[in-house]
Write an enzyme that holds these catalytic residues in place. Sequence first.
Site, PDB file in Angstrom:
ATOM      1  N   LEU A   1      -7.731  23.486 -26.811  1.00  0.00           N
ATOM      2  CA  LEU A   1      -7.276  24.800 -26.372  1.00  0.00           C
ATOM      3  C   LEU A   1      -5.840  25.047 -26.827  1.00  0.00           C
ATOM      4  CD1 LEU A   1      -8.682  24.611 -22.720  1.00  0.00           C
ATOM      5  CD2 LEU A   1      -9.709  25.753 -24.698  1.00  0.00           C
TER       6      LEU A   1
ATOM      7  N   HIS B   1      -3.049  22.841 -22.203  1.00  0.00           N
ATOM      8  CA  HIS B   1      -3.490  21.452 -22.311  1.00  0.00           C
ATOM      9  C   HIS B   1      -3.363  20.678 -21.006  1.00  0.00           C
ATOM     10  CE1 HIS B   1      -3.002  21.287 -26.988  1.00  0.00           C
ATOM     11  NE2 HIS B   1      -3.992  22.056 -26.584  1.00  0.00           N
TER      12      HIS B   1
ATOM     13  N   LYS C   1      -2.900  17.521 -29.651  1.00  0.00           N
ATOM     14  CA  LYS C   1      -1.445  17.488 -29.525  1.00  0.00           C
ATOM     15  C   LYS C   1      -0.865  18.887 -29.768  1.00  0.00           C
ATOM     16  CE  LYS C   1      -1.160  18.084 -33.943  1.00  0.00           C
ATOM     17  NZ  LYS C   1      -0.753  19.449 -34.332  1.00  0.00           N
TER      18      LYS C   1
ATOM     19  N   ARG D   1      -0.164  29.403 -33.685  1.00  0.00           N
ATOM     20  CA  ARG D   1       1.085  28.727 -34.035  1.00  0.00           C
ATOM     21  C   ARG D   1       2.219  29.724 -34.237  1.00  0.00           C
ATOM     22  NH1 ARG D   1      -3.266  26.543 -36.133  1.00  0.00           N
ATOM     23  NH2 ARG D   1      -3.613  24.279 -36.039  1.00  0.00           N
TER      24      ARG D   1
ATOM     25  N   ASP E   1       3.686  21.840 -33.413  1.00  0.00           N
ATOM     26  CA  ASP E   1       2.477  21.632 -34.195  1.00  0.00           C
ATOM     27  C   ASP E   1       2.567  20.400 -35.097  1.00  0.00           C
ATOM     28  OD1 ASP E   1      -0.109  22.274 -35.225  1.00  0.00           O
ATOM     29  OD2 ASP E   1       0.843  23.180 -36.978  1.00  0.00           O
TER      30      ASP E   1
END
Length: 329
Positions: free
Chosen positions: A75, A80, A98, A167, A179
């Site tokens: 997700l 998270h 991550k 992002r 990222d």
Amino acid sequence: MTDHVRWGILGAANFAREHMGPAIHLAKRGRLAGLATSSAEKAAPFAALAPGLQVFDSYEALLADPEIDAVYIPLPNHLHVEWALKALDAGKHVLVEKPLAMKADEFDAVIEARNRTGLLAAEAYMIVHHPQWQKAKALFEDGVIGRLIRVSGAFSYDNRADVGNIRNKPDTGGGAIPDIGVYIYGAARFVTGEEPERILSARINRENGVDVWSHITADFPSFHYTGVVSMRMAQWQDMTFHGKDGVMRLTAPFNPQVYGQAEIELHRKTASGEPEVSTIRFPAVNHYVEQVSAFNRSVLMGSDYPCPLEFSRGTQAMIDMVWAAERAG
């Protein structure tokens, strides 16, 4: 639980469809058993990959199913921690994309839930499962490049045209450092076993509230560190460990096969003083598959997982130090 881990995925993310879904399907002692999505169109590629896949219309429904042993969470970043905790409370092992959290102290609730439930919870930091990185760590520890003086890392791509990408959005935890900064920061920590003492400089460019380019320098106990990540530069990946007696350079260190072939270049001198370059190649390893296989082994056999949450927390702590250095100017 059977003799294999029955996996469910929360959401039909592109990354899950292209990489982690196939990895779960191919990993030893695992099976892709469930997917939570309300879109039949998005579910179709997963069902084609894993016949018999059960599709749930909500995340909660998947977590409530006793036939699911572990969940993968791809997700948006800001969700998270919330869903990792819900999954652990539902009795599921958890592999979270991550960065697991946006700040280091947000890891603590997940670590507590892991300890309380006795379940495995981990961040999907896949590179440490690749033999390229395991070999690099072993070579470093064997002293093949001598006393370490400098480490540099770079990871870049250009997604400026993809304005809808999470992002590029601040409200979903976007940015280049969350990222891909986790790779160049965590890789230095993994190989050397050291933690940063201070951030010497943090130059960061932002667009629409997210970092799109950064250059940082840092002091570790025994070496100087330089790192560049960007979502606005030509594609590039490189990690270099520069010692007194040699240089170890990793090519395609983060996306092998997609970006290029994973290799370790060792630049040293022969006994007669002549320069020599030797190359170790890793042509066919899929680190996503290796990651899921390691997770399955830990769940089924109780073996130590190569990338515990405490390691991932340390990388986020370094990112937090970078943000603090930026604020301090």
